[in-house]
Scaffold this motif. Structure first.
Motif, PDB file in Angstrom:
ATOM      1  N   TYR A   1       0.845  -1.187   0.000  1.00 29.11           N
ATOM      2  CA  TYR A   1       0.000   0.000   0.000  1.00 29.11           C
ATOM      3  C   TYR A   1       0.886   1.245   0.000  1.00 29.11           C
ATOM      4  O   TYR A   1       1.940   1.277   0.647  1.00 29.11           O
ATOM      5  CB  TYR A   1      -0.906   0.025   1.226  1.00 29.11           C
ATOM      6  N   GLN A   2       0.469   2.273  -0.709  1.00 31.27           N
ATOM      7  CA  GLN A   2       1.185   3.541  -0.734  1.00 31.27           C
ATOM      8  C   GLN A   2       0.274   4.637  -0.216  1.00 31.27           C
ATOM      9  O   GLN A   2      -0.789   4.884  -0.780  1.00 31.27           O
ATOM     10  CB  GLN A   2       1.647   3.870  -2.159  1.00 31.27           C
TER      11      GLN A   2
ATOM     12  N   LYS B   1      -3.197   3.647   0.258  1.00 31.56           N
ATOM     13  CA  LYS B   1      -3.987   3.289  -0.922  1.00 31.56           C
ATOM     14  C   LYS B   1      -3.538   1.933  -1.467  1.00 31.56           C
ATOM     15  O   LYS B   1      -2.352   1.645  -1.528  1.00 31.56           O
ATOM     16  CB  LYS B   1      -3.846   4.354  -2.005  1.00 31.56           C
ATOM     17  N   ASP B   2      -4.498   1.141  -1.873  1.00 31.05           N
ATOM     18  CA  ASP B   2      -4.243  -0.175  -2.447  1.00 31.05           C
ATOM     19  C   ASP B   2      -4.365  -0.069  -3.966  1.00 31.05           C
ATOM     20  O   ASP B   2      -5.453   0.099  -4.506  1.00 31.05           O
ATOM     21  CB  ASP B   2      -5.255  -1.184  -1.903  1.00 31.05           C
ATOM     22  N   ASN B   3      -3.237  -0.162  -4.663  1.00 30.85           N
ATOM     23  CA  ASN B   3      -3.221  -0.042  -6.114  1.00 30.85           C
ATOM     24  C   ASN B   3      -3.071  -1.394  -6.822  1.00 30.85           C
ATOM     25  O   ASN B   3      -2.748  -1.447  -8.009  1.00 30.85           O
ATOM     26  CB  ASN B   3      -2.075   0.885  -6.547  1.00 30.85           C
ATOM     27  N   ASN B   4      -3.286  -2.472  -6.082  1.00 34.93           N
ATOM     28  CA  ASN B   4      -3.139  -3.796  -6.665  1.00 34.93           C
ATOM     29  C   ASN B   4      -4.305  -4.122  -7.601  1.00 34.93           C
ATOM     30  O   ASN B   4      -5.413  -3.602  -7.447  1.00 34.93           O
ATOM     31  CB  ASN B   4      -3.068  -4.857  -5.567  1.00 34.93           C
TER      32      ASN B   4
END
Length: 314
Positions: free
Chosen positions: A231-232, A235-238
């Motif tokens: 997570y960045q 936020k979960d951009n997977n």
């Protein structure tokens, strides 16, 4: 005077027609009840049957080829081809039949996708191995499915959701382990309640809300994550792809993984071609959605559909 005018007028009109009019006492009763006068010895003519209007013909211009267009034109093209089996008429009918089948397959694929992501619609959860999704992809080449699974294993892994009370989780875990041994597919086992399935002693983490975020409904659930990343900034951009909800055998799970890679175009071009049994020769959804045809122009039907279908074989 007026009583004389009426018979006179009647006499003139009937004389002009060359007919003889004779009234009797019964006519007065018929007249008062708005019934026609019937001459004795003759029968009244039955009312003329209403002529049915001819069936409406399709409009003579190109229209969007949707279900309504097919309902209006498919039978017409078929009847025309049977009654007048010219090359042009028969080809038009066969091309439109082919488009109808392609639209049906695209619909079937979407049905499979939806049933795989909604366990309440997936028959596999009611009667294992009977899911529409599994049956729709049985014909794909086995070696291509295995290669697709290996490729996806190099670019991602599985998240397997379980819980301690799940009946089928204990059966699913050996299959997940076999995927790792045979194809190199790593798996992160996530427990909803922090408990292990019966007989499983491998690594385990507790769910952080991902199960609910993915709107999953059953355990075990298997999800493929392409190039997983941390997570960045919260936020979960997977990218997540639901593979299965409910128990699947290894063969069926491999098929589902390969099909996920095929539909998301995450595989190499060679593997995509090897899996082309799912798509070869089937018109694309985009082409089908923008298709317009004129049911009264058989020559144009073939002229338009031939290149649309031909490019799916390249």
């Amino acid at each position: 005077m007026r009583y004389l005018i009426i018979p006179l007028a009647l006499g003139l009109s009937t004389a002009a027609l060359g007919q003889e009019v004779r009234t009797d006492d019964s006519y007065g009763d018929a007249f008062l009840h708005y019934k026609p006068y019937v001459v004795k010895g003759k029968t009244a003519k039955p009312p003329e049957t209403q002529v049915r209007a001819p069936a409406p013909q399709p409009k003579k211009e190109d229209r969007k080829v949707d279900v309504k267009w097919l309902q209006e034109n498919y039978k017409l093209l078929e009847e025309r081809a049977i009654d007048d089996p010219t090359d042009e008429n028969v080809a038009a009918y066969l091309y439109v039949r082919r488009i109808a089948m392609d639209k049906s397959q695209r619909f079937s694929e979407k049905v499979s996708e939806v049933t795989n992501t909604d366990p309440l619609l997936n028959e596999n959860n009611r009667i294992p191995y009977a899911s529409a999704g599994a049956q729709s992809i049985r014909s794909a080449n086995r070696l291509a499915q295995e290669q697709a699974t290996r490729e996806l294993a190099t670019a991602g892994g599985l998240v397997v959701f379980v819980d301690g009370s799940c009946r089928f989780c204990a059966m699913q875990m050996p299959i997940v382990s076999a995927l790792r041994a045979q194809y190199g597919m790593e798996a992160l086992v996530v427990s909803l309640d922090g408990k292990r399935p019966r007989g499983y002693s491998g690594p385990l983490v507790r769910d952080n809300g991902l199960y609910r975020k993915l709107d999953l409904k059953l355990t075990p659930s298997v999800v493929y994550v392409h190039r997983p990343r941390a997570y960045q900034d919260g936020k979960d951009n997977n990218q997540y792809r639901v593979i299965a909800q409910g128990f699947y055998t290894q063969d069926e799970l491999v098929k589902q993984i390969a099909f996920a890679g095929h539909t998301t175009k995450l595989l190499s071009s060679q593997t995509m071609r090897d899996l082309a049994v799912w798509n070869r020769g089937v018109a694309s959804t985009e082409d089908l959605g923008g298709l317009e045809l004129n049911g009264n122009d058989p020559a144009a039907i073939k002229r338009k559909l031939q290149p649309l279908l031909q490019k799916q074989y390249q």
